[in-house]
Write an enzyme that holds these catalytic residues in place. Sequence first.
Site, PDB file in Angstrom:
ATOM      1  N   LYS A  85       4.013   3.841  63.898  1.00  0.00           N
ATOM      2  CA  LYS A  85       3.280   3.686  62.637  1.00  0.00           C
ATOM      3  C   LYS A  85       4.059   4.284  61.466  1.00  0.00           C
ATOM      4  CE  LYS A  85      -0.409   5.925  64.086  1.00  0.00           C
ATOM      5  NZ  LYS A  85      -0.098   6.337  65.478  1.00  0.00           N
TER       6      LYS A  85
ATOM      7  N   ARG B  31      -9.165   6.984  62.470  1.00  0.00           N
ATOM      8  CA  ARG B  31      -8.920   7.300  63.871  1.00  0.00           C
ATOM      9  C   ARG B  31     -10.214   7.433  64.663  1.00  0.00           C
ATOM     10  NH1 ARG B  31      -3.469   9.566  63.162  1.00  0.00           N
ATOM     11  NH2 ARG B  31      -2.516   9.968  65.171  1.00  0.00           N
TER      12      ARG B  31
ATOM     13  N   ARG C   1      11.382  12.809  69.861  1.00  0.00           N
ATOM     14  CA  ARG C   1      11.259  13.225  68.468  1.00  0.00           C
ATOM     15  C   ARG C   1      11.099  14.750  68.393  1.00  0.00           C
ATOM     16  NH1 ARG C   1       6.493  10.736  64.837  1.00  0.00           N
ATOM     17  NH2 ARG C   1       5.207  12.015  66.212  1.00  0.00           N
TER      18      ARG C   1
ATOM     19  N   ARG D 213       8.138  19.362  64.964  1.00  0.00           N
ATOM     20  CA  ARG D 213       6.678  19.212  65.091  1.00  0.00           C
ATOM     21  C   ARG D 213       6.201  19.835  66.384  1.00  0.00           C
ATOM     22  NH1 ARG D 213       4.441  13.330  63.460  1.00  0.00           N
ATOM     23  NH2 ARG D 213       2.815  14.071  64.883  1.00  0.00           N
TER      24      ARG D 213
ATOM     25  N   ARG E 218      -2.893  13.904  73.367  1.00  0.00           N
ATOM     26  CA  ARG E 218      -3.054  13.050  72.173  1.00  0.00           C
ATOM     27  C   ARG E 218      -3.344  11.613  72.580  1.00  0.00           C
ATOM     28  NH1 ARG E 218       2.388  14.547  69.314  1.00  0.00           N
ATOM     29  NH2 ARG E 218       1.914  12.780  67.952  1.00  0.00           N
TER      30      ARG E 218
HETATM   31  P1  B4P Z   1       6.045   7.053  65.162  1.00  0.00           P
HETATM   32  O1  B4P Z   1       5.563   6.190  66.267  1.00  0.00           O
HETATM   33  O2  B4P Z   1       6.452   6.409  63.902  1.00  0.00           O
HETATM   34  O3  B4P Z   1       4.929   8.131  64.968  1.00  0.00           O
HETATM   35  P2  B4P Z   1       3.405   7.896  64.586  1.00  0.00           P
HETATM   36  O4  B4P Z   1       2.747   6.856  65.435  1.00  0.00           O
HETATM   37  O5  B4P Z   1       3.350   7.690  63.116  1.00  0.00           O
HETATM   38  O6  B4P Z   1       2.915   9.322  64.909  1.00  0.00           O
HETATM   39  P3  B4P Z   1       1.657  10.123  65.325  1.00  0.00           P
HETATM   40  O7  B4P Z   1       0.495   9.268  65.688  1.00  0.00           O
HETATM   41  O8  B4P Z   1       2.174  11.065  66.317  1.00  0.00           O
HETATM   42  O9  B4P Z   1       1.357  11.026  64.100  1.00  0.00           O
HETATM   43  P4  B4P Z   1       0.262  11.313  63.015  1.00  0.00           P
HETATM   44  O10 B4P Z   1       1.051  11.984  61.985  1.00  0.00           O
HETATM   45  O11 B4P Z   1      -0.515  10.109  62.610  1.00  0.00           O
HETATM   46  O12 B4P Z   1       7.266   7.840  65.709  1.00  0.00           O
HETATM   47  C1  B4P Z   1       7.348   8.322  67.024  1.00  0.00           C
HETATM   48  C2  B4P Z   1       8.789   8.320  67.478  1.00  0.00           C
HETATM   49  O13 B4P Z   1       9.115   7.034  67.972  1.00  0.00           O
HETATM   50  C3  B4P Z   1       9.813   8.631  66.376  1.00  0.00           C
HETATM   51  O14 B4P Z   1      10.749   9.527  66.864  1.00  0.00           O
HETATM   52  C4  B4P Z   1      10.444   7.282  66.096  1.00  0.00           C
HETATM   53  O15 B4P Z   1      11.792   7.400  65.688  1.00  0.00           O
HETATM   54  C5  B4P Z   1      10.346   6.588  67.437  1.00  0.00           C
HETATM   55  N1  B4P Z   1      10.284   5.138  67.335  1.00  0.00           N
HETATM   56  C6  B4P Z   1       9.562   4.413  66.422  1.00  0.00           C
HETATM   57  N2  B4P Z   1       9.744   3.090  66.630  1.00  0.00           N
HETATM   58  C7  B4P Z   1      10.579   2.977  67.719  1.00  0.00           C
HETATM   59  C8  B4P Z   1      11.133   1.856  68.440  1.00  0.00           C
HETATM   60  N3  B4P Z   1      10.866   0.594  68.089  1.00  0.00           N
HETATM   61  N4  B4P Z   1      11.922   2.113  69.499  1.00  0.00           N
HETATM   62  C9  B4P Z   1      12.193   3.404  69.868  1.00  0.00           C
HETATM   63  N5  B4P Z   1      11.718   4.481  69.225  1.00  0.00           N
HETATM   64  C10 B4P Z   1      10.909   4.287  68.160  1.00  0.00           C
HETATM   65  O16 B4P Z   1      -0.784  12.311  63.717  1.00  0.00           O
HETATM   66  C11 B4P Z   1      -0.487  13.621  64.131  1.00  0.00           C
HETATM   67  C12 B4P Z   1      -1.758  14.435  64.387  1.00  0.00           C
HETATM   68  O17 B4P Z   1      -2.473  14.635  63.140  1.00  0.00           O
HETATM   69  C13 B4P Z   1      -2.819  13.824  65.306  1.00  0.00           C
HETATM   70  O18 B4P Z   1      -2.565  14.086  66.675  1.00  0.00           O
HETATM   71  C14 B4P Z   1      -4.115  14.516  64.794  1.00  0.00           C
HETATM   72  O19 B4P Z   1      -4.263  15.805  65.341  1.00  0.00           O
HETATM   73  C15 B4P Z   1      -3.899  14.640  63.325  1.00  0.00           C
HETATM   74  N6  B4P Z   1      -4.493  13.519  62.570  1.00  0.00           N
HETATM   75  C16 B4P Z   1      -3.786  12.624  61.819  1.00  0.00           C
HETATM   76  N7  B4P Z   1      -4.608  11.708  61.272  1.00  0.00           N
HETATM   77  C17 B4P Z   1      -5.867  12.029  61.682  1.00  0.00           C
HETATM   78  C18 B4P Z   1      -7.139  11.435  61.467  1.00  0.00           C
HETATM   79  N8  B4P Z   1      -7.289  10.324  60.734  1.00  0.00           N
HETATM   80  N9  B4P Z   1      -8.229  12.007  62.043  1.00  0.00           N
HETATM   81  C19 B4P Z   1      -8.105  13.116  62.790  1.00  0.00           C
HETATM   82  N10 B4P Z   1      -6.923  13.723  63.040  1.00  0.00           N
HETATM   83  C20 B4P Z   1      -5.802  13.189  62.503  1.00  0.00           C
END
Ligand code: B4P
Length: 213
Positions: free
Chosen positions: A32, A107, A146, A152, A164
């Site tokens: 994302k 979420r 990551r 993180r 998670r």
């Molecule tokens: P991404 O996959 O981009 O990470 P994300 O989904 O955005 O992250 P996440 O869900 O963990 O985080 P969020 O900040 O929303 O990247 C992951 C890795 O994959 C990276 O290293 C990237 O380089 C790699 N990657 C991406 N695409 C790839 C591909 N095609 N091939 C290989 N590798 C690839 O949430 C973090 C925390 O915040 C949650 O756990 C929660 O506690 C809290 N939170 C956030 N929003 C909330 C909400 N609305 N309600 C309640 N809690 C919330």
Amino acid sequence: MVFKAYPLYLSAHHFSRIMFNLILFGPPGSGKGTQSERLISRFGLRHLSTGDLLRSEIANQTPLGLEAKQIMDRGELVPDEVVIGMISSALDAHPEANGFLFDGFPRTEAQSEALDKLLDLRKAEINVVLALEVSEEELVKRLLNRGKTSGRSDDVNENVVRARIVEYHKKTAAVEHYYANFDKVVHVKGEGTVDDIFNALCSKIEERMNEEV
Ligand code: B4P
């Protein structure tokens, strides 16, 4: 592919400003954040990531950030009212936006309902929910990888990463059903190169934009 400007739609009868709002949906690690960066610059949308907003509160050591950090470090979701409040303020802060890309929000079903209300007040709606599909083992691999460089704390421990994903199935998967009822969900394969996934997302967005004009 040529970028098709969407933001302003001028009809014969009136000048009205149409917003295009999308949710990038998927489990933790599904890409994302990675894809959001590219999509906002392609489509001129404002990026709203609740994860980024929370991490900025943590970095600034605000009372909200200190409380959120403990919850995030356990792999759990922070309370609905906290993130809904953050999103409401962020929407108010950008009245000029042509549209928003919601990343990591909503979420829970309660967050989805709250978002619909907030957008309704602004005479707007969610136009499409793009759901990235990635296998669980790939998610774990990406997040731990990551964790080696991101600093993180929620990415370094496999138990937290798996917690998670459990939290996602328990509370967040319902968001997809919520929007499916309104026929807004489009599935996109989230495994493959970042470029291929980006191109697939762009075509889905353009298809939906063309349907709405
Ligand atoms: P991404 O996959 O981009 O990470 P994300 O989904 O955005 O992250 P996440 O869900 O963990 O985080 P969020 O900040 O929303 O990247 C992951 C890795 O994959 C990276 O290293 C990237 O380089 C790699 N990657 C991406 N695409 C790839 C591909 N095609 N091939 C290989 N590798 C690839 O949430 C973090 C925390 O915040 C949650 O756990 C929660 O506690 C809290 N939170 C956030 N929003 C909330 C909400 N609305 N309600 C309640 N809690 C919330």
